[in-house]
Design a protein around this motif. Structure first.
Motif, PDB file in Angstrom:
ATOM      1  N   ASP A  55       0.814  -1.213   0.000  1.00 11.90           N
ATOM      2  CA  ASP A  55       0.000   0.000   0.000  1.00 11.90           C
ATOM      3  C   ASP A  55       0.852   1.269   0.000  1.00 11.90           C
ATOM      4  O   ASP A  55       0.404   2.321   0.447  1.00 11.90           O
ATOM      5  CB  ASP A  55      -0.950   0.008   1.200  1.00 11.90           C
ATOM      6  CG  ASP A  55      -0.187  -0.074   2.526  1.00 11.90           C
ATOM      7  OD1 ASP A  55       1.016  -0.403   2.493  1.00 11.90           O
ATOM      8  OD2 ASP A  55      -0.799   0.190   3.579  1.00 11.90           O
ATOM      9  N   ALA A  56       2.089   1.169  -0.492  1.00 12.39           N
ATOM     10  CA  ALA A  56       2.984   2.334  -0.494  1.00 12.39           C
ATOM     11  C   ALA A  56       2.418   3.442  -1.372  1.00 12.39           C
ATOM     12  O   ALA A  56       1.849   3.190  -2.435  1.00 12.39           O
ATOM     13  CB  ALA A  56       4.366   1.926  -0.990  1.00 12.39           C
ATOM     14  N   ASP A  57       2.588   4.678  -0.904  1.00  8.72           N
ATOM     15  CA  ASP A  57       2.115   5.853  -1.643  1.00  8.72           C
ATOM     16  C   ASP A  57       3.145   6.196  -2.729  1.00  8.72           C
ATOM     17  O   ASP A  57       3.947   7.110  -2.594  1.00  8.72           O
ATOM     18  CB  ASP A  57       1.929   7.023  -0.677  1.00  8.72           C
ATOM     19  CG  ASP A  57       1.260   8.225  -1.370  1.00  8.72           C
ATOM     20  OD1 ASP A  57       1.012   8.143  -2.594  1.00  8.72           O
ATOM     21  OD2 ASP A  57       1.018   9.230  -0.683  1.00  8.72           O
ATOM     22  N   VAL A  58       3.108   5.431  -3.811  1.00  9.45           N
ATOM     23  CA  VAL A  58       4.125   5.539  -4.864  1.00  9.45           C
ATOM     24  C   VAL A  58       4.096   6.903  -5.534  1.00  9.45           C
ATOM     25  O   VAL A  58       5.140   7.508  -5.799  1.00  9.45           O
ATOM     26  CB  VAL A  58       3.937   4.413  -5.902  1.00  9.45           C
ATOM     27  CG1 VAL A  58       4.903   4.612  -7.066  1.00  9.45           C
ATOM     28  CG2 VAL A  58       4.147   3.060  -5.255  1.00  9.45           C
ATOM     29  N   ALA A  59       2.906   7.414  -5.802  1.00  9.19           N
ATOM     30  CA  ALA A  59       2.796   8.699  -6.501  1.00  9.19           C
ATOM     31  C   ALA A  59       3.465   9.812  -5.713  1.00  9.19           C
ATOM     32  O   ALA A  59       4.181  10.653  -6.263  1.00  9.19           O
ATOM     33  CB  ALA A  59       1.323   9.022  -6.751  1.00  9.19           C
ATOM     34  N   HIS A  60       3.245   9.822  -4.389  1.00  5.33           N
ATOM     35  CA  HIS A  60       3.842  10.860  -3.565  1.00  5.33           C
ATOM     36  C   HIS A  60       5.361  10.705  -3.519  1.00  5.33           C
ATOM     37  O   HIS A  60       6.098  11.692  -3.560  1.00  5.33           O
ATOM     38  CB  HIS A  60       3.268  10.796  -2.146  1.00  5.33           C
ATOM     39  CG  HIS A  60       3.736  11.908  -1.251  1.00  5.33           C
ATOM     40  ND1 HIS A  60       3.191  13.167  -1.274  1.00  5.33           N
ATOM     41  CD2 HIS A  60       4.734  11.951  -0.326  1.00  5.33           C
ATOM     42  CE1 HIS A  60       3.803  13.935  -0.401  1.00  5.33           C
ATOM     43  NE2 HIS A  60       4.755  13.219   0.194  1.00  5.33           N
ATOM     44  N   VAL A  61       5.827   9.464  -3.477  1.00  2.00           N
ATOM     45  CA  VAL A  61       7.261   9.213  -3.400  1.00  2.00           C
ATOM     46  C   VAL A  61       7.954   9.648  -4.682  1.00  2.00           C
ATOM     47  O   VAL A  61       9.035  10.235  -4.662  1.00  2.00           O
ATOM     48  CB  VAL A  61       7.534   7.713  -3.128  1.00  2.00           C
ATOM     49  CG1 VAL A  61       9.017   7.401  -3.266  1.00  2.00           C
ATOM     50  CG2 VAL A  61       7.051   7.345  -1.737  1.00  2.00           C
ATOM     51  N   GLN A  62       7.334   9.377  -5.825  1.00  2.00           N
ATOM     52  CA  GLN A  62       7.947   9.757  -7.102  1.00  2.00           C
ATOM     53  C   GLN A  62       8.159  11.262  -7.184  1.00  2.00           C
ATOM     54  O   GLN A  62       9.127  11.729  -7.787  1.00  2.00           O
ATOM     55  CB  GLN A  62       7.078   9.271  -8.265  1.00  2.00           C
ATOM     56  CG  GLN A  62       7.208   7.761  -8.497  1.00  2.00           C
ATOM     57  CD  GLN A  62       6.357   7.279  -9.651  1.00  2.00           C
ATOM     58  OE1 GLN A  62       5.217   7.723  -9.810  1.00  2.00           O
ATOM     59  NE2 GLN A  62       6.892   6.360 -10.446  1.00  2.00           N
ATOM     60  N   ALA A  63       7.271  12.031  -6.548  1.00  2.00           N
ATOM     61  CA  ALA A  63       7.429  13.488  -6.539  1.00  2.00           C
ATOM     62  C   ALA A  63       8.602  13.918  -5.675  1.00  2.00           C
ATOM     63  O   ALA A  63       9.106  15.033  -5.820  1.00  2.00           O
ATOM     64  CB  ALA A  63       6.138  14.140  -6.038  1.00  2.00           C
ATOM     65  N   MET A  64       9.068  13.042  -4.778  1.00  2.00           N
ATOM     66  CA  MET A  64      10.176  13.370  -3.883  1.00  2.00           C
ATOM     67  C   MET A  64      11.532  12.957  -4.462  1.00  2.00           C
ATOM     68  O   MET A  64      12.568  13.299  -3.900  1.00  2.00           O
ATOM     69  CB  MET A  64       9.983  12.665  -2.532  1.00  2.00           C
ATOM     70  CG  MET A  64       8.729  13.093  -1.787  1.00  2.00           C
ATOM     71  SD  MET A  64       8.293  11.922  -0.470  1.00  2.00           S
ATOM     72  CE  MET A  64       9.775  11.941   0.506  1.00  2.00           C
ATOM     73  N   PRO A  66      14.824  12.712  -7.071  1.00  2.00           N
ATOM     74  CA  PRO A  66      15.563  13.715  -7.849  1.00  2.00           C
ATOM     75  C   PRO A  66      14.894  13.986  -9.192  1.00  2.00           C
ATOM     76  O   PRO A  66      14.447  13.062  -9.871  1.00  2.00           O
ATOM     77  CB  PRO A  66      16.937  13.060  -8.032  1.00  2.00           C
ATOM     78  CG  PRO A  66      17.099  12.189  -6.832  1.00  2.00           C
ATOM     79  CD  PRO A  66      15.716  11.673  -6.534  1.00  2.00           C
ATOM     80  N   GLN A  67      14.844  15.250  -9.564  1.00  2.00           N
ATOM     81  CA  GLN A  67      14.040  15.691 -10.706  1.00  2.00           C
ATOM     82  C   GLN A  67      14.444  15.024 -12.023  1.00  2.00           C
ATOM     83  O   GLN A  67      13.590  14.685 -12.844  1.00  2.00           O
ATOM     84  CB  GLN A  67      14.139  17.209 -10.835  1.00  2.00           C
ATOM     85  CG  GLN A  67      13.647  17.941  -9.587  1.00  2.00           C
ATOM     86  CD  GLN A  67      14.095  19.388  -9.542  1.00  2.00           C
ATOM     87  OE1 GLN A  67      14.777  19.853 -10.441  1.00  2.00           O
ATOM     88  NE2 GLN A  67      13.711  20.100  -8.489  1.00  2.00           N
ATOM     89  N   ASP A  68      15.741  14.852 -12.239  1.00  2.00           N
ATOM     90  CA  ASP A  68      16.187  14.356 -13.535  1.00  2.00           C
ATOM     91  C   ASP A  68      16.598  12.885 -13.492  1.00  2.00           C
ATOM     92  O   ASP A  68      17.327  12.416 -14.357  1.00  2.00           O
ATOM     93  CB  ASP A  68      17.367  15.190 -14.044  1.00  2.00           C
ATOM     94  CG  ASP A  68      18.529  15.191 -13.059  1.00  2.00           C
ATOM     95  OD1 ASP A  68      18.312  14.734 -11.917  1.00  2.00           O
ATOM     96  OD2 ASP A  68      19.626  15.632 -13.437  1.00  2.00           O
ATOM     97  N   ALA A 322      22.819  19.445  -5.821  1.00  2.00           N
ATOM     98  CA  ALA A 322      22.298  18.119  -5.501  1.00  2.00           C
ATOM     99  C   ALA A 322      21.148  18.208  -4.507  1.00  2.00           C
ATOM    100  O   ALA A 322      20.146  17.489  -4.629  1.00  2.00           O
ATOM    101  CB  ALA A 322      23.420  17.247  -4.940  1.00  2.00           C
ATOM    102  N   ALA A 323      21.276  19.105  -3.522  1.00  2.00           N
ATOM    103  CA  ALA A 323      20.214  19.269  -2.527  1.00  2.00           C
ATOM    104  C   ALA A 323      18.928  19.758  -3.179  1.00  2.00           C
ATOM    105  O   ALA A 323      17.830  19.277  -2.862  1.00  2.00           O
ATOM    106  CB  ALA A 323      20.670  20.240  -1.442  1.00  2.00           C
ATOM    107  N   ALA A 324      19.051  20.703  -4.111  1.00  2.00           N
ATOM    108  CA  ALA A 324      17.860  21.219  -4.798  1.00  2.00           C
ATOM    109  C   ALA A 324      17.180  20.120  -5.590  1.00  2.00           C
ATOM    110  O   ALA A 324      15.946  20.008  -5.604  1.00  2.00           O
ATOM    111  CB  ALA A 324      18.257  22.381  -5.712  1.00  2.00           C
TER     112      ALA A 324
END
Length: 624
Positions: A55-64, A66-68, A322-324
């Protein structure tokens, strides 16, 4: 520039995802790995996030993430079988029999792979530090690796997960880092840099200050220009010559005693230079500081050096980028630093490893042995079940022989004799379909012979040293073995099921770790201990191990047995070697009885012939 003329096989990087808190992914090992990928700007791995919960919240995790960075989600049951046997993170080439497991091993490989693909990234290679040894020593033997790789990530994660209404105890491991940052800086060119620092200090003060004014140690409150340490550390990352590298110091500075030179500032985790250790600690400490920042609990006043380190690390090129990318918003503690730096150091309250009362200790091995004899404990060996058994070395393929492991003919012959003993024991235990694990496998002398002799069994080699394991794989490939895996990892990162564990000359407490791993898995074991003198109490093990020995010997007395057990070299007088052999047997008898307390039948057997090695004991255990 990219490496030309090379083709790089696709490597898969598997990271665990268990939960998240705001912009932090747990376990923190995953956050650390993602941060390093961003810092290195590494796109050379196919990254998989392994969900431990359906039941992991995959959608929310993907938003967290790294962008690229392209990341795929995968369930644990869909992992390759070899990866399922290891703690994540894990790196493995597709359809290969070689994998790397554990945080430090994985991170070091990411750095090496980045520099292999793009040779212009010299600053990335500098993360491995002097002699490229940063976090190379395994956590079982290195307190520093254990603090960075295990203790701080686990402690911070536990702290963050505590319910908000509770007042969780201050993580002792964070205090250990604060204490570490107070230690003197040690670098290979320490004297040269300290003389440069003194020269810069005196130049900043100008001619009005006398050289003999008693301020050589640099304790003046006057502000100085950019610190020599920081400019040298940053120039290292830019792969440039450090400041003042060509200007020779004045005569009075060159003649000054080392003890009179100013100390170097402890800028980063390992001292003067920014290394992989800083990148491991940064995501953990950032989440910790961000958590306590919201609460007026005053914890930060106890961490002036960590706060200073946290600010300093933001000045390193590439860190803010990297932090950004990872969604980390740095806190600005600069206004608080002057106040924090005046706070007295906080004292650690963690108990040290306690030794037993040694008030009645009498030195030397003979009194200790006599003490055991009075309680009916004597050095005794079980008979060797097959003393004359030997492999037909002449008719085996050349790659099976230890001589293929790049050793002398004489040493290879003795290694063959050692292998005769271990292989005979394992052959008597093994059944078709069994999994046999060669712990601390080195160059694969034991594992390769077992894989060749037991084609119906799966053999797994586990070793922390990459070069040794690569040599073993090359020999295996030459033999065309299909029933063998290679795992570069500390043995604790292997979590798979197995039937037999074997270890030839596992040093010090590594033997105890192998036996413990086997007893937990209810697997049989055949171990040949080594380096008894390196045995000592650790966070995981205390000595003596068994109840009968604990009743008779103190820790110090047991250590006496261990130290004299190492005195079995052929160059020593015969009487001394015999005492050493007796001590070896008693130390291993303690290990055997400790295993019997977990439901095992255990024997201590002397190898045949005894001349095959000064360390010629075998501990053979079978679950009852």
């Amino acid at each position: 520039m990219k490496g030309k003329g090379k083709s790089f096989a696709e490597e898969h990087l598997y990271l665990e995802f268990s939960s998240h808190l705001e912009n932090c992914i747990f376990p923190l090992h995953t956050s650390v790995t993602l941060f390093l990928l961003s810092y290195c700007d590494c796109k050379d791995f196919r990254v998989f996030l392994v969900c431990s919960k359906e039941d992991a919240d995959v959608a929310h995790v993907q938003a967290m993430l790294p962008q690229d960075l392209e990341v795929q989600i995968i369930s644990r049951q869909d992992l390759p079988v070899m990866v399922q046997n290891c703690c994540l993170p894990v790196v493995v080439k597709r359809d290969d029999d070689f994998c790397r497991a554990g945080l430090s091993v994985t991170l070091r490989h990411i750095i090496e792979k980045t520099c292999e693909v793009d040779t212009s990234k010299k600053e990335v290679l500098e993360l491995l530090g002097f002699k490229k040894t940063c976090l190379k020593a395994c956590a079982e033997v290195s307190q520093w690796t254990r603090l960075c790789e295990l203790s701080i990530p686990q402690a911070v994660e536990k702290f963050l997960k505590e319910p908000p209404e509770l007042q969780p105890p201050f993580p002792e491991e964070v205090l250990q880092l604060e204490k570490k940052l107070r230690e003197p800086v040690r670098v290979h060119n320490d004297d040269k840099i300290r003389r440069q620092k003194l020269k810069r200090q005196q130049e900043a003060k100008g001619p009005r200050q006398s050289v003999d004014s008693g301020e050589a140690h640099g304790e003046s409150d006057e502000p100085s220009p950019e610190s020599l340490e920081l400019s040298m550390a940053l120039s290292k990352l830019k792969v440039q010559e450090g400041p003042s590298g060509t200007n020779r110091e004045p005569v009075h500075i060159r003649k000054m005693q080392t003890s009179d030179l100013p100390p170097l500032d402890h800028l980063f985790a390992e001292g003067l230079y920014f290394t992989l250790a800083d990148l491991v600690l940064l995501p953990c400490i950032h989440q910790f500081l961000a958590h306590i920042w919201k609460k007026p609990c005053g914890i930060l006043t106890h961490l002036p050096l960590i706060a200073s380190w946290y600010q300093k690390i933001q000045e390193v090129p590439g860190v803010k980028r990297a932090a950004a990318q990872c969604g980390m918003q740095f806190l600005q503690l600069s206004d608080l630093l002057p106040t924090l730096e005046k706070q007295p150091p906080v004292r650690s309250e963690s108990p040290q490893l306690e030794e037993k009362d040694c008030m009645h200790f009498i030195g030397g091995p003979r009194p200790t042995i006599s003490k055991l004899v009075k309680k009916g404990i004597k050095a005794k060996f079980s008979p060797h079940p097959c003393p004359k058994w030997t492999l037909d070395w002449k008719n085996l393929p050349a790659a099976v022989s230890p001589q293929e492991g790049k050793m002398s003919t004489e040493r290879a012959f003795r290694k063959q004799q050692q292998l005769n003993n271990l292989v005979s024991m394992v052959k008597n235990m093994a059944k078709p379909g069994d999994i046999v694990v060669d712990f601390c496998s080195g160059g694969g002398h034991v594992g390769i012979v077992l894989a060749h002799m037991l084609p119906s069994c799966q053999v797994i080699l586990i070793e922390n040293k990459e070069l040794s394991l690569m040599r073993a794989k090359k020999r295996s490939d030459n033999l065309g073995l299909k029933n063998i895996w290679f795992i570069q990892a500390n043995l604790d990162y292997f979590t798979g099921k197995f039937n037999i564990g074997v270890a030839l000359h596992a040093c010090g407490v590594a033997t105890d770790m192998v036996i413990e791993h086997c007893t937990k898995a209810q697997a049989a074991f055949v171990t040949c201990p080594c380096c008894y003198g390196f045995i000592q109490n650790t966070l995981k093990f205390t000595f003596p191990r068994s109840a009968p020995f604990k009743e008779v010997l103190s820790y110090k007395e047991h250590m006496t047995l261990c130290r004299f057990a190492d005195q079995t070299a052929v160059q020593l007088p015969l009487e001394r070697r015999l005492i050493g052999k007796q001590c070896m047997c008693l130390v291993d008898l303690d290990r055997a009885w400790a295993a019997e307390e977990h439901g095992y039948s255990v024997q201590v057997i002397s190898m045949e012939p005894e001349s095959c090695s000064p360390k010629n004991n075998m501990i053979v255990g079978i679950p009852v």
